[in-house]
Design a protein around this motif. Sequence first.
Motif, PDB file in Angstrom:
ATOM      1  N   ALA A  15       0.831  -1.210   0.000  1.00 34.50           N
ATOM      2  CA  ALA A  15       0.000   0.000   0.000  1.00 34.50           C
ATOM      3  C   ALA A  15       0.865   1.259   0.000  1.00 34.50           C
ATOM      4  CB  ALA A  15      -0.946   0.000   1.205  1.00 34.50           C
ATOM      5  N   LEU A  16       1.931   1.269   0.785  1.00 32.97           N
ATOM      6  CA  LEU A  16       2.822   2.428   0.825  1.00 32.97           C
ATOM      7  C   LEU A  16       3.528   2.635  -0.511  1.00 32.97           C
ATOM      8  CD1 LEU A  16       4.374   2.081   4.400  1.00 32.97           C
ATOM      9  CD2 LEU A  16       2.748   3.801   3.603  1.00 32.97           C
ATOM     10  N   VAL A  17       3.984   1.564  -1.128  1.00 32.00           N
ATOM     11  CA  VAL A  17       4.641   1.675  -2.436  1.00 32.00           C
ATOM     12  C   VAL A  17       3.641   2.166  -3.480  1.00 32.00           C
ATOM     13  CG1 VAL A  17       5.708   0.345  -4.320  1.00 32.00           C
ATOM     14  CG2 VAL A  17       6.472  -0.001  -1.958  1.00 32.00           C
ATOM     15  N   ALA A  18       2.423   1.611  -3.461  1.00 32.71           N
ATOM     16  CA  ALA A  18       1.382   2.044  -4.410  1.00 32.71           C
ATOM     17  C   ALA A  18       1.046   3.520  -4.210  1.00 32.71           C
ATOM     18  CB  ALA A  18       0.128   1.185  -4.249  1.00 32.71           C
ATOM     19  N   ALA A  19       0.918   3.954  -2.959  1.00 31.33           N
ATOM     20  CA  ALA A  19       0.630   5.369  -2.675  1.00 31.33           C
ATOM     21  C   ALA A  19       1.760   6.254  -3.176  1.00 31.33           C
ATOM     22  CB  ALA A  19       0.403   5.572  -1.179  1.00 31.33           C
ATOM     23  N   TRP A  20       3.007   5.825  -2.973  1.00 37.88           N
ATOM     24  CA  TRP A  20       4.152   6.601  -3.444  1.00 37.88           C
ATOM     25  C   TRP A  20       4.147   6.714  -4.970  1.00 37.88           C
ATOM     26  CZ3 TRP A  20       8.337   5.195  -6.533  1.00 37.88           C
ATOM     27  CH2 TRP A  20       9.320   6.168  -6.663  1.00 37.88           C
ATOM     28  N   VAL A  21       3.903   5.598  -5.663  1.00 39.46           N
ATOM     29  CA  VAL A  21       3.869   5.610  -7.135  1.00 39.46           C
ATOM     30  C   VAL A  21       2.761   6.539  -7.630  1.00 39.46           C
ATOM     31  CG1 VAL A  21       3.335   4.205  -9.179  1.00 39.46           C
ATOM     32  CG2 VAL A  21       4.934   3.349  -7.456  1.00 39.46           C
ATOM     33  N   ILE A  22       1.587   6.441  -7.029  1.00 35.03           N
ATOM     34  CA  ILE A  22       0.453   7.262  -7.462  1.00 35.03           C
ATOM     35  C   ILE A  22       0.734   8.746  -7.249  1.00 35.03           C
ATOM     36  CG2 ILE A  22      -1.946   7.861  -6.920  1.00 35.03           C
ATOM     37  CD1 ILE A  22      -2.391   4.814  -6.493  1.00 35.03           C
ATOM     38  N   THR A  23       1.209   9.120  -6.058  1.00 36.09           N
ATOM     39  CA  THR A  23       1.436  10.546  -5.790  1.00 36.09           C
ATOM     40  C   THR A  23       2.673  11.100  -6.490  1.00 36.09           C
ATOM     41  OG1 THR A  23       2.607  10.063  -3.730  1.00 36.09           O
ATOM     42  CG2 THR A  23       0.243  10.523  -3.567  1.00 36.09           C
ATOM     43  N   THR A  24       3.600  10.246  -6.868  1.00 36.38           N
ATOM     44  CA  THR A  24       4.795  10.706  -7.569  1.00 36.38           C
ATOM     45  C   THR A  24       4.562  10.828  -9.069  1.00 36.38           C
ATOM     46  OG1 THR A  24       6.209   9.700  -5.894  1.00 36.38           O
ATOM     47  CG2 THR A  24       7.243  10.233  -7.994  1.00 36.38           C
ATOM     48  N   PHE A  25       3.831   9.875  -9.649  1.00 34.51           N
ATOM     49  CA  PHE A  25       3.726   9.827 -11.104  1.00 34.51           C
ATOM     50  C   PHE A  25       2.317  10.065 -11.658  1.00 34.51           C
ATOM     51  CE2 PHE A  25       7.302   7.038  -9.954  1.00 34.51           C
ATOM     52  CZ  PHE A  25       8.319   7.730 -10.573  1.00 34.51           C
ATOM     53  N   VAL A  26       1.282   9.782 -10.922  1.00 37.28           N
ATOM     54  CA  VAL A  26      -0.078   9.837 -11.458  1.00 37.28           C
ATOM     55  C   VAL A  26      -0.804  11.109 -11.030  1.00 37.28           C
ATOM     56  CG1 VAL A  26      -2.302   8.671 -11.600  1.00 37.28           C
ATOM     57  CG2 VAL A  26      -0.201   7.317 -11.532  1.00 37.28           C
ATOM     58  N   GLY A  27      -0.931  11.347  -9.756  1.00 34.56           N
ATOM     59  CA  GLY A  27      -1.666  12.514  -9.284  1.00 34.56           C
ATOM     60  C   GLY A  27      -1.330  12.846  -7.856  1.00 34.56           C
ATOM     61  N   SER A  53      -0.589  13.920 -16.701  1.00 38.55           N
ATOM     62  CA  SER A  53      -0.906  14.748 -17.870  1.00 38.55           C
ATOM     63  C   SER A  53       0.353  15.457 -18.378  1.00 38.55           C
ATOM     64  CB  SER A  53      -2.006  15.755 -17.550  1.00 38.55           C
ATOM     65  OG  SER A  53      -1.618  16.604 -16.503  1.00 38.55           O
ATOM     66  N   LYS A  54       1.268  15.799 -17.487  1.00 42.31           N
ATOM     67  CA  LYS A  54       2.535  16.402 -17.909  1.00 42.31           C
ATOM     68  C   LYS A  54       3.397  15.350 -18.603  1.00 42.31           C
ATOM     69  CE  LYS A  54       6.765  18.541 -16.208  1.00 42.31           C
ATOM     70  NZ  LYS A  54       7.502  18.992 -15.039  1.00 42.31           N
ATOM     71  N   SER A  55       3.486  14.163 -18.020  1.00 43.64           N
ATOM     72  CA  SER A  55       4.292  13.092 -18.612  1.00 43.64           C
ATOM     73  C   SER A  55       3.769  12.687 -19.983  1.00 43.64           C
ATOM     74  CB  SER A  55       4.300  11.861 -17.701  1.00 43.64           C
ATOM     75  OG  SER A  55       4.758  12.200 -16.420  1.00 43.64           O
ATOM     76  N   LEU A  56       2.448  12.673 -20.131  1.00 49.34           N
ATOM     77  CA  LEU A  56       1.834  12.279 -21.406  1.00 49.34           C
ATOM     78  C   LEU A  56       1.732  13.449 -22.380  1.00 49.34           C
ATOM     79  CD1 LEU A  56      -1.022   9.975 -20.067  1.00 49.34           C
ATOM     80  CD2 LEU A  56       1.182   9.285 -21.038  1.00 49.34           C
ATOM     81  N   ASP A  57       2.158  14.633 -21.948  1.00 48.57           N
ATOM     82  CA  ASP A  57       2.130  15.846 -22.766  1.00 48.57           C
ATOM     83  C   ASP A  57       0.710  16.172 -23.238  1.00 48.57           C
ATOM     84  OD1 ASP A  57       3.515  18.042 -23.716  1.00 48.57           O
ATOM     85  OD2 ASP A  57       3.844  17.155 -25.689  1.00 48.57           O
ATOM     86  N   THR A  58      -0.244  16.117 -22.291  1.00 45.46           N
ATOM     87  CA  THR A  58      -1.642  16.421 -22.617  1.00 45.46           C
ATOM     88  C   THR A  58      -2.116  17.730 -21.994  1.00 45.46           C
ATOM     89  OG1 THR A  58      -2.450  15.091 -20.752  1.00 45.46           O
ATOM     90  CG2 THR A  58      -2.268  13.982 -22.893  1.00 45.46           C
ATOM     91  N   ILE A  59      -1.179  18.569 -21.569  1.00 42.85           N
ATOM     92  CA  ILE A  59      -1.539  19.879 -21.040  1.00 42.85           C
ATOM     93  C   ILE A  59      -1.602  20.852 -22.209  1.00 42.85           C
ATOM     94  CG2 ILE A  59      -0.864  21.768 -19.521  1.00 42.85           C
ATOM     95  CD1 ILE A  59       0.467  19.690 -17.707  1.00 42.85           C
ATOM     96  N   GLY A 168       1.431  19.710 -12.817  1.00 45.27           N
ATOM     97  CA  GLY A 168       0.387  18.959 -13.508  1.00 45.27           C
ATOM     98  C   GLY A 168      -0.840  19.816 -13.730  1.00 45.27           C
ATOM     99  N   LYS A 169      -1.878  19.163 -14.237  1.00 46.03           N
ATOM    100  CA  LYS A 169      -3.130  19.820 -14.600  1.00 46.03           C
ATOM    101  C   LYS A 169      -4.168  19.632 -13.487  1.00 46.03           C
ATOM    102  CE  LYS A 169      -4.634  18.430 -18.586  1.00 46.03           C
ATOM    103  NZ  LYS A 169      -5.359  17.871 -19.754  1.00 46.03           N
ATOM    104  N   ALA A 170      -4.831  20.721 -13.104  1.00 46.81           N
ATOM    105  CA  ALA A 170      -5.925  20.627 -12.124  1.00 46.81           C
ATOM    106  C   ALA A 170      -7.085  19.900 -12.793  1.00 46.81           C
ATOM    107  CB  ALA A 170      -6.353  22.016 -11.666  1.00 46.81           C
ATOM    108  N   LYS A 171      -7.458  18.741 -12.251  1.00 48.46           N
ATOM    109  CA  LYS A 171      -8.498  17.924 -12.880  1.00 48.46           C
ATOM    110  C   LYS A 171      -9.833  17.982 -12.151  1.00 48.46           C
ATOM    111  CE  LYS A 171      -8.313  15.664 -16.026  1.00 48.46           C
ATOM    112  NZ  LYS A 171      -8.669  16.037 -17.390  1.00 48.46           N
ATOM    113  N   MET A 172      -9.793  18.124 -10.819  1.00 44.64           N
ATOM    114  CA  MET A 172     -11.049  18.039 -10.076  1.00 44.64           C
ATOM    115  C   MET A 172     -10.961  18.823  -8.773  1.00 44.64           C
ATOM    116  SD  MET A 172     -12.932  14.551  -8.977  1.00 44.64           S
ATOM    117  CE  MET A 172     -14.574  14.536  -8.328  1.00 44.64           C
ATOM    118  N   ARG A 173     -12.038  19.567  -8.483  1.00 43.24           N
ATOM    119  CA  ARG A 173     -12.168  20.201  -7.167  1.00 43.24           C
ATOM    120  C   ARG A 173     -12.994  19.238  -6.341  1.00 43.24           C
ATOM    121  NH1 ARG A 173     -13.559  25.736  -7.788  1.00 43.24           N
ATOM    122  NH2 ARG A 173     -15.336  24.946  -8.914  1.00 43.24           N
TER     123      ARG A 173
END
Length: 193
Positions: A15-27, A53-59, A168-173
Amino acid sequence: MVKNILEWIASIGVALVAAWVITTFVGTKYQVHGESMHPTFENGDNLVVSKISKSLDTINRGDVIILHGNEKKDYIKRLIGVPGDTVEYKNDQLYINGKKVDEPYLNYNKEHKFSEYLTENFDVSDTRNSGGNKVIPKDKYLVLGDNRMNSNDSRLELGLITKDQIVGKAKMRVLPMKNMKYDFYSDSFDKVN
């Protein structure tokens, strides 16, 4: 008993590794500080920011992004211009590469401005880090706050930013829940994207 403890330790580790991957690379989460994006965002709004979105160049132009202003301070701004663009404001109207772009997210602030124009006349050459060029240089981006009368952005001290500064890109409030919203892109930028 030992087997159960090892399973718990392994589960927590995964869970800690998954949380780190998500917050580092996904959101990641972000809390708005200040009024520079009013009324799109208010002080204290909690957002989900898409780092991928930055990594995928979709901004794109018109997206709201989070960026590092310096080592201690992050900003939330709207991306207006990308490398190779000419950006000009004339009589409170945005022109990107000579095309008129409407900004409906500014309507409230235009109705409540206390000077002739909400956004003063300027072009890329008037910004810091432009080298006096009218075209946004390679690896530079022009960003503005929606609350133009109260925003440190590319017109002021912040100047043109680099891609490395973009988080990154603001996706959701997500908070406050009564103002929950997904995606803050303005369709009026479709003509230049």
